[in-house]
Design a protein around this motif. Structure first.
Motif, PDB file in Angstrom:
ATOM      1  N   ARG A   1      42.447  39.355  29.970  1.00  0.00           N
ATOM      2  CA  ARG A   1      43.780  39.359  29.341  1.00  0.00           C
ATOM      3  C   ARG A   1      44.635  38.201  29.866  1.00  0.00           C
ATOM      4  NH1 ARG A   1      43.078  44.986  29.977  1.00  0.00           N
ATOM      5  NH2 ARG A   1      44.417  45.028  31.816  1.00  0.00           N
ATOM      6  N   LEU A   2      44.461  37.885  31.141  1.00  0.00           N
ATOM      7  CA  LEU A   2      45.165  36.738  31.718  1.00  0.00           C
ATOM      8  C   LEU A   2      44.777  35.469  30.964  1.00  0.00           C
ATOM      9  CD1 LEU A   2      46.939  35.573  34.034  1.00  0.00           C
ATOM     10  CD2 LEU A   2      44.866  35.461  35.416  1.00  0.00           C
ATOM     11  N   GLY A   3      43.493  35.334  30.657  1.00  0.00           N
ATOM     12  CA  GLY A   3      43.018  34.188  29.888  1.00  0.00           C
ATOM     13  C   GLY A   3      43.676  34.099  28.527  1.00  0.00           C
ATOM     14  N   GLN A   4      43.888  35.242  27.886  1.00  0.00           N
ATOM     15  CA  GLN A   4      44.565  35.251  26.589  1.00  0.00           C
ATOM     16  C   GLN A   4      45.995  34.740  26.731  1.00  0.00           C
ATOM     17  OE1 GLN A   4      44.150  39.308  25.295  1.00  0.00           O
ATOM     18  NE2 GLN A   4      41.932  39.153  25.056  1.00  0.00           N
ATOM     19  N   ARG A   5      46.647  35.112  27.819  1.00  0.00           N
ATOM     20  CA  ARG A   5      48.024  34.672  28.062  1.00  0.00           C
ATOM     21  C   ARG A   5      48.095  33.176  28.365  1.00  0.00           C
ATOM     22  NH1 ARG A   5      49.700  38.403  32.713  1.00  0.00           N
ATOM     23  NH2 ARG A   5      51.658  37.268  32.601  1.00  0.00           N
ATOM     24  N   LEU A   6      47.016  32.636  28.950  1.00  0.00           N
ATOM     25  CA  LEU A   6      46.978  31.221  29.327  1.00  0.00           C
ATOM     26  C   LEU A   6      46.404  30.329  28.229  1.00  0.00           C
ATOM     27  CD1 LEU A   6      45.604  31.606  32.968  1.00  0.00           C
ATOM     28  CD2 LEU A   6      47.967  31.081  32.300  1.00  0.00           C
ATOM     29  N   ALA A   7      45.921  30.920  27.143  1.00  0.00           N
ATOM     30  CA  ALA A   7      45.161  30.186  26.127  1.00  0.00           C
ATOM     31  C   ALA A   7      45.906  28.999  25.526  1.00  0.00           C
ATOM     32  CB  ALA A   7      44.718  31.140  25.019  1.00  0.00           C
ATOM     33  N   THR A   8      47.216  29.053  25.468  1.00  0.00           N
ATOM     34  CA  THR A   8      47.972  27.965  24.841  1.00  0.00           C
ATOM     35  C   THR A   8      48.395  26.888  25.849  1.00  0.00           C
ATOM     36  OG1 THR A   8      50.052  29.179  25.111  1.00  0.00           O
ATOM     37  CG2 THR A   8      48.850  29.470  23.014  1.00  0.00           C
ATOM     38  N   THR A   9      48.029  27.058  27.097  1.00  0.00           N
ATOM     39  CA  THR A   9      48.410  26.091  28.131  1.00  0.00           C
ATOM     40  C   THR A   9      47.211  25.230  28.504  1.00  0.00           C
ATOM     41  OG1 THR A   9      50.001  27.696  29.013  1.00  0.00           O
ATOM     42  CG2 THR A   9      49.431  25.829  30.420  1.00  0.00           C
TER      43      THR A   9
ATOM     44  N   LEU B   1      37.109  32.527  47.490  1.00  0.00           N
ATOM     45  CA  LEU B   1      36.703  33.932  47.486  1.00  0.00           C
ATOM     46  C   LEU B   1      36.347  34.406  46.078  1.00  0.00           C
ATOM     47  CD1 LEU B   1      39.223  35.367  50.087  1.00  0.00           C
ATOM     48  CD2 LEU B   1      36.797  34.833  50.412  1.00  0.00           C
ATOM     49  N   ARG B   2      35.343  35.262  46.017  1.00  0.00           N
ATOM     50  CA  ARG B   2      34.736  35.709  44.752  1.00  0.00           C
ATOM     51  C   ARG B   2      35.742  36.272  43.760  1.00  0.00           C
ATOM     52  NH1 ARG B   2      29.937  40.260  44.481  1.00  0.00           N
ATOM     53  NH2 ARG B   2      29.702  40.265  42.231  1.00  0.00           N
ATOM     54  N   ARG B   3      36.667  37.107  44.216  1.00  0.00           N
ATOM     55  CA  ARG B   3      37.604  37.744  43.298  1.00  0.00           C
ATOM     56  C   ARG B   3      38.489  36.724  42.581  1.00  0.00           C
ATOM     57  NH1 ARG B   3      38.673  38.906  48.659  1.00  0.00           N
ATOM     58  NH2 ARG B   3      40.794  38.568  49.439  1.00  0.00           N
ATOM     59  N   ALA B   4      38.852  35.644  43.273  1.00  0.00           N
ATOM     60  CA  ALA B   4      39.650  34.590  42.638  1.00  0.00           C
ATOM     61  C   ALA B   4      38.784  33.758  41.699  1.00  0.00           C
ATOM     62  CB  ALA B   4      40.293  33.706  43.700  1.00  0.00           C
ATOM     63  N   ARG B   5      37.564  33.436  42.121  1.00  0.00           N
ATOM     64  CA  ARG B   5      36.664  32.655  41.265  1.00  0.00           C
ATOM     65  C   ARG B   5      36.309  33.419  39.999  1.00  0.00           C
ATOM     66  NH1 ARG B   5      31.912  32.100  43.398  1.00  0.00           N
ATOM     67  NH2 ARG B   5      32.244  33.329  45.270  1.00  0.00           N
ATOM     68  N   GLN B   6      36.072  34.746  40.136  1.00  0.00           N
ATOM     69  CA  GLN B   6      35.786  35.581  38.950  1.00  0.00           C
ATOM     70  C   GLN B   6      36.971  35.575  37.992  1.00  0.00           C
ATOM     71  OE1 GLN B   6      34.563  39.413  40.898  1.00  0.00           O
ATOM     72  NE2 GLN B   6      33.369  39.612  39.014  1.00  0.00           N
ATOM     73  N   THR B   7      38.167  35.701  38.538  1.00  0.00           N
ATOM     74  CA  THR B   7      39.375  35.717  37.708  1.00  0.00           C
ATOM     75  C   THR B   7      39.516  34.396  36.966  1.00  0.00           C
ATOM     76  OG1 THR B   7      40.450  37.272  39.222  1.00  0.00           O
ATOM     77  CG2 THR B   7      41.891  36.029  37.727  1.00  0.00           C
ATOM     78  N   CYS B   8      39.306  33.288  37.665  1.00  0.00           N
ATOM     79  CA  CYS B   8      39.370  31.966  37.051  1.00  0.00           C
ATOM     80  C   CYS B   8      38.361  31.858  35.905  1.00  0.00           C
ATOM     81  CB  CYS B   8      39.108  30.904  38.118  1.00  0.00           C
ATOM     82  SG  CYS B   8      39.102  29.207  37.525  1.00  0.00           S
ATOM     83  N   GLU B   9      37.153  32.307  36.151  1.00  0.00           N
ATOM     84  CA  GLU B   9      36.097  32.228  35.140  1.00  0.00           C
ATOM     85  C   GLU B   9      36.423  33.093  33.930  1.00  0.00           C
ATOM     86  OE1 GLU B   9      31.376  33.361  34.581  1.00  0.00           O
ATOM     87  OE2 GLU B   9      32.219  33.288  36.594  1.00  0.00           O
TER      88      GLU B   9
END
Length: 194
Positions: A39-47, A57-65
């Motif tokens: 959902r974060l990706g959807q919010r960032l889609a226009t940027t 750390l894995r949790r941040a890398r997963q979120t980025c991906e």
């Protein structure tokens, strides 16, 4: 171009859900955390991001991906979470039993980072960030993100205790004036914990 820093906290983990201090332990996102990151990706889609920096750390890398920002992402060690030392994996209530009145932002953690340590790390990252231009995505963690936010605007690390960051949140750091010749490039927070 004008520098705008988008600070994203990683999605939910088992420990963030249970309130355990999660510093350097490398745990994955929960199923809900993965959904939050998408959902974060959807919010960032226009940027469009000119730079993407992510904690190792894995949790941040997963979120980025999962947010769709990993194609040109660069690991930035300064974005790693506050080292909790002896308090890693413990809740506030558990620590209070042993050390009443303890405050991470004032006291730090035994065998972990002190407030001075993490403040210096945030300041080093800020020096790198102000040399960049355009939109910068940072994928990091709660406590480090809070420290980065307050250090960005020149407040002491202890002020970070008053700035909450929810999982998969977006905060935007910028300059109040885009051009240095205008009034100086005063650091500002455009939005927090969105």
């Amino acid at each position: 171009m004008t520098l705008r820093i988008y600070l994203m906290r990683h999605g939910e983990t088992e420990w963030s859900l249970s309130g355990k201090h999660t510093g350097r332990v490398d745990i994955p996102l929960t199923d809900n955390g993965e959904q939050e990151a998408s959902r974060l990706g959807q919010r960032l889609a226009t940027t469009k991001f000119d730079h993407v920096l992510v904690s190792p750390l894995r949790r941040a890398r997963q979120t980025c991906e999962l947010a769709g920002c990993d194609e040109h992402a660069e690991i930035e060690p300064h974005l790693v979470e506050w080292a909790n030392g002896d308090y890693e994996g413990r809740t506030h209530a558990d620590v209070f039993k042993q050390r009443p009145g303890w405050n991470l932002f004032v006291d730090g953690c035994p065998n972990g980072e002190s407030p001075d340590d993490i403040s210096a790390r945030a300041d080093e990252l800020i020096e790198r960030l102000i040399s960049l231009d355009g939109n910068v995505a940072l994928f990091s963690h709660s406590h480090f993100g809070r420290v980065l936010g307050v250090r960005w605007i020149g407040l002491p690390v202890q002020a970070g205790q008053h700035f909450i960051l929810d999982t998969a949140s977006i905060s935007v750091l910028c300059f109040q004036h885009a051009r240095e010749d205008e009034y100086g490039r005063d650091p500002a927070i455009e939005s927090w914990n969105g």
